[in-house]
Write a protein that holds these residues in place. Structure first.
Motif, mmCIF file in Angstrom:
data_model
loop_
_atom_site.group_PDB
_atom_site.id
_atom_site.type_symbol
_atom_site.label_atom_id
_atom_site.label_comp_id
_atom_site.label_asym_id
_atom_site.label_seq_id
_atom_site.Cartn_x
_atom_site.Cartn_y
_atom_site.Cartn_z
ATOM 1 N N ILE A 111 0.710 -1.165 0.043
ATOM 2 C CA ILE A 111 0.044 -0.008 0.004
ATOM 3 C C ILE A 111 0.845 1.171 -0.044
ATOM 4 N N GLY A 112 0.525 2.354 -0.903
ATOM 5 C CA GLY A 112 1.287 3.340 -0.851
ATOM 6 C C GLY A 112 0.201 4.552 -0.168
ATOM 7 N N THR A 113 0.961 5.291 0.445
ATOM 8 C CA THR A 113 0.090 6.484 1.323
ATOM 9 C C THR A 113 0.875 7.624 1.170
ATOM 10 N N PRO A 114 0.033 8.714 1.410
ATOM 11 C CA PRO A 114 0.864 10.004 1.289
ATOM 12 C C PRO A 114 1.760 10.329 2.517
ATOM 13 N N GLY A 115 1.314 9.616 3.709
ATOM 14 C CA GLY A 115 2.374 9.739 4.731
ATOM 15 C C GLY A 115 3.366 8.500 4.883
ATOM 16 N N THR A 116 3.533 7.944 5.948
ATOM 17 C CA THR A 116 4.402 7.002 6.243
ATOM 18 C C THR A 116 3.950 6.121 7.570
ATOM 19 N N VAL A 117 4.591 4.895 7.812
ATOM 20 C CA VAL A 117 4.407 4.335 9.071
ATOM 21 C C VAL A 117 5.670 4.758 9.940
ATOM 22 N N ASP A 118 5.417 5.200 11.186
ATOM 23 C CA ASP A 118 6.474 5.499 11.851
ATOM 24 C C ASP A 118 7.212 4.028 12.408
ATOM 25 N N PRO A 119 8.582 3.976 12.052
ATOM 26 C CA PRO A 119 9.143 2.718 12.066
ATOM 27 C C PRO A 119 9.281 2.299 13.682
ATOM 28 N N LEU A 120 9.193 3.182 14.622
ATOM 29 C CA LEU A 120 9.296 2.776 16.055
ATOM 30 C C LEU A 120 8.018 2.641 16.617
ATOM 31 N N LEU A 121 6.887 3.314 16.031
ATOM 32 C CA LEU A 121 5.654 3.322 16.950
ATOM 33 C C LEU A 121 4.532 2.382 15.985
ATOM 34 N N GLY A 122 4.976 2.176 14.703
ATOM 35 C CA GLY A 122 3.979 1.482 13.837
ATOM 36 C C GLY A 122 2.865 2.039 13.560
ATOM 37 N N THR A 123 2.688 3.568 13.896
ATOM 38 C CA THR A 123 1.400 4.009 13.602
ATOM 39 C C THR A 123 1.701 5.113 12.175
ATOM 40 N N MET A 124 0.872 5.397 11.686
ATOM 41 C CA MET A 124 0.783 6.223 10.560
ATOM 42 C C MET A 124 1.129 7.619 10.901
ATOM 43 N N LYS A 125 1.898 8.367 10.197
ATOM 44 C CA LYS A 125 2.145 9.858 10.508
ATOM 45 C C LYS A 125 2.572 10.620 9.016
ATOM 46 N N ASN A 126 2.142 12.030 9.088
ATOM 47 C CA ASN A 126 2.570 12.796 8.114
ATOM 48 C C ASN A 126 1.617 12.671 6.969
ATOM 49 N N CYS A 127 0.444 11.994 7.258
ATOM 50 C CA CYS A 127 -0.558 11.793 6.101
ATOM 51 C C CYS A 127 -1.570 13.098 6.108
ATOM 52 N N ASN A 128 -1.853 13.477 4.806
ATOM 53 C CA ASN A 128 -2.675 14.448 4.686
ATOM 54 C C ASN A 128 -4.162 14.097 4.561
ATOM 55 N N THR A 129 -4.464 12.874 4.632
ATOM 56 C CA THR A 129 -5.606 12.413 4.939
ATOM 57 C C THR A 129 -5.369 11.914 6.571
ATOM 58 N N THR A 130 -5.855 12.960 7.349
ATOM 59 C CA THR A 130 -5.552 13.197 8.660
ATOM 60 C C THR A 130 -6.090 12.164 9.453
ATOM 61 N N ALA A 131 -7.401 11.557 8.952
ATOM 62 C CA ALA A 131 -7.978 10.303 9.633
ATOM 63 C C ALA A 131 -7.051 9.013 10.032
ATOM 64 N N LEU A 132 -6.092 9.071 9.178
ATOM 65 C CA LEU A 132 -5.158 7.906 9.221
ATOM 66 C C LEU A 132 -3.931 8.108 10.214
ATOM 67 N N ASN A 133 -3.774 9.504 10.535
ATOM 68 C CA ASN A 133 -2.644 9.608 11.322
ATOM 69 C C ASN A 133 -2.806 9.152 12.942
ATOM 70 N N GLY A 134 -1.743 8.558 13.374
ATOM 71 C CA GLY A 134 -1.907 7.746 14.735
ATOM 72 C C GLY A 134 -2.472 6.499 14.751
ATOM 73 N N ARG A 135 -2.890 5.847 13.408
ATOM 74 C CA ARG A 135 -3.641 4.458 13.437
ATOM 75 C C ARG A 135 -2.565 3.695 12.916
ATOM 76 N N MET A 136 -2.990 2.314 13.677
ATOM 77 C CA MET A 136 -2.110 1.113 13.278
ATOM 78 C C MET A 136 -2.635 0.455 11.876
ATOM 79 N N LEU A 137 -2.618 1.278 10.766
ATOM 80 C CA LEU A 137 -3.248 0.698 9.579
ATOM 81 C C LEU A 137 -2.998 -0.636 9.289
ATOM 82 N N LYS A 138 -1.646 -0.959 9.184
ATOM 83 C CA LYS A 138 -0.971 -2.186 8.638
ATOM 84 C C LYS A 138 -1.688 -3.404 9.718
ATOM 85 N N GLU A 139 -1.632 -3.087 10.892
ATOM 86 C CA GLU A 139 -2.059 -4.121 11.834
ATOM 87 C C GLU A 139 -3.609 -4.468 11.741
#
Ligand code: ZN
Length: 300
Positions: A68-96
């Protein structure tokens, strides 16, 4: 290895593709649906699973893994999404969360990295420079980003920010950036930054396309000044990257990647600032167009 499944998760649409395999990236299936991001995180997750269901039904194929390609990225240490301009994704464990539902492994990468991987492995680079090892994929449009690819693999980095040259310091005149810093590359040479520069002198807002036209007509001094600013700072900004990475090739994507001047005057300007007497880096226009993001996701 079998077919490769990829999804490009954007703020307005989610696009899915199935490629035959790595050596034969023929498109077996391609579908897009709306993201409906305003309905929140769980709805976006549902839309992704719905898209996979549609693709499974239409092809009779079943994914064993998915990129999956996203505008943001997965924080490698926390596993949560960050820097997404689709802000609903930020802080979420999308992969898990997706892996729990789909029961297979998922890889998530920044969309600039997906672009860079796709152009480096099946786009502009192999055609011109099949022996290339290091490729820097640049996105210059409403923002400025990039991805570093080494031997076909994106370098994500310790913090997940590998290739993010758009927030290197370039010049004070760029002013404040939403990232909290001042004078970022993005605030100097992204489309909106150049439009802002033009309007700040003339008081007339014009889209970059029109500024480019006026530059070519040669009658608008401020248009000329704006384009000169783009060339000068493109040269300085890219030279920083070359001095560190020394890539074999640089692919210029995003809306500004269409500006032919960047490949002539722009490259000459880069040469002035590089720590070498000659500049042998190969500058390429992207080949995959809109498809680079979703193809790159499939290649993850
Ligand atoms: Zn910034």
């Amino acid at each position: 290895m079998g077919p490769l499944w990829g999804i490009d998760l954007g703020g307005t649409k989610i696009e899915g593709v199935i490629l035959e395999d790595r050596d034969h990236p023929r498109v077996l299936q391609r579908t897009r649906i709306s993201t409906e991001a305003h309905k929140g995180y769980h709805h976006i997750v549902k839309r992704i699973t719905q898209l996979i269901e549609v693709m499974t039904t239409e092809t009779g194929l079943k994914p064993h893994t998915l990129g999956i390609g996203t505008p943001g990225t997965v924080d490698p240490l926390l596993g949560t999404m960050k820097n997404c301009n689709t802000t609903a994704l930020n802080g979420r464990m999308l992969k898990e969360d997706l892996e729990d539902i789909l029961q297979f492994s998922i890889k998530i990468a920044n969309d600039a990295n997906c672009f860079a991987v796709a152009e480096a492995t099946m786009g502009a680079v192999p055609e011109r420079l099949p022996q290339a090892e290091v490729v820097f994929g640049v996105i210059m449009g409403t923002g400025v980003g990039g991805g570093v690819v080494v031997n076909g693999k994106a370098i994500r980095g310790r913090q997940g920010i590998g290739g993010e040259w758009g927030h290197n310091f370039l010049h004070e005149s760029g002013g404040d950036c939403y990232c909290g810093k001042v004078g970022c590359v993005e605030q100097v040479i992204a489309g909106p930054a150049l439009e802002r520069f033009y309007a700040s002198i003339t008081g007339i807002p014009r889209p970059l396309k029109e500024i480019m036209q006026r530059y070519h007509q040669g009658k608008d001094d401020v248009a000329i000044q704006t384009v000169n600013r783009l060339i000068e700072f493109f040269g300085k900004g890219i030279a920083h990257v070359i001095n560190i990475l020394d890539p074999d090739a640089i692919v210029l994507g995003g809306g500004l990647g269409n500006i032919d001047l960047l490949y002539t005057r722009g490259v000459e300007e880069v040469a002035k600032h590089v720590f070498n007497h000659t500049l042998d880096t190969v500058f390429l226009k992207p080949k995959l167009g809109d498809s680079a993001g979703v193809f790159g996701a499939a290649l993850l």
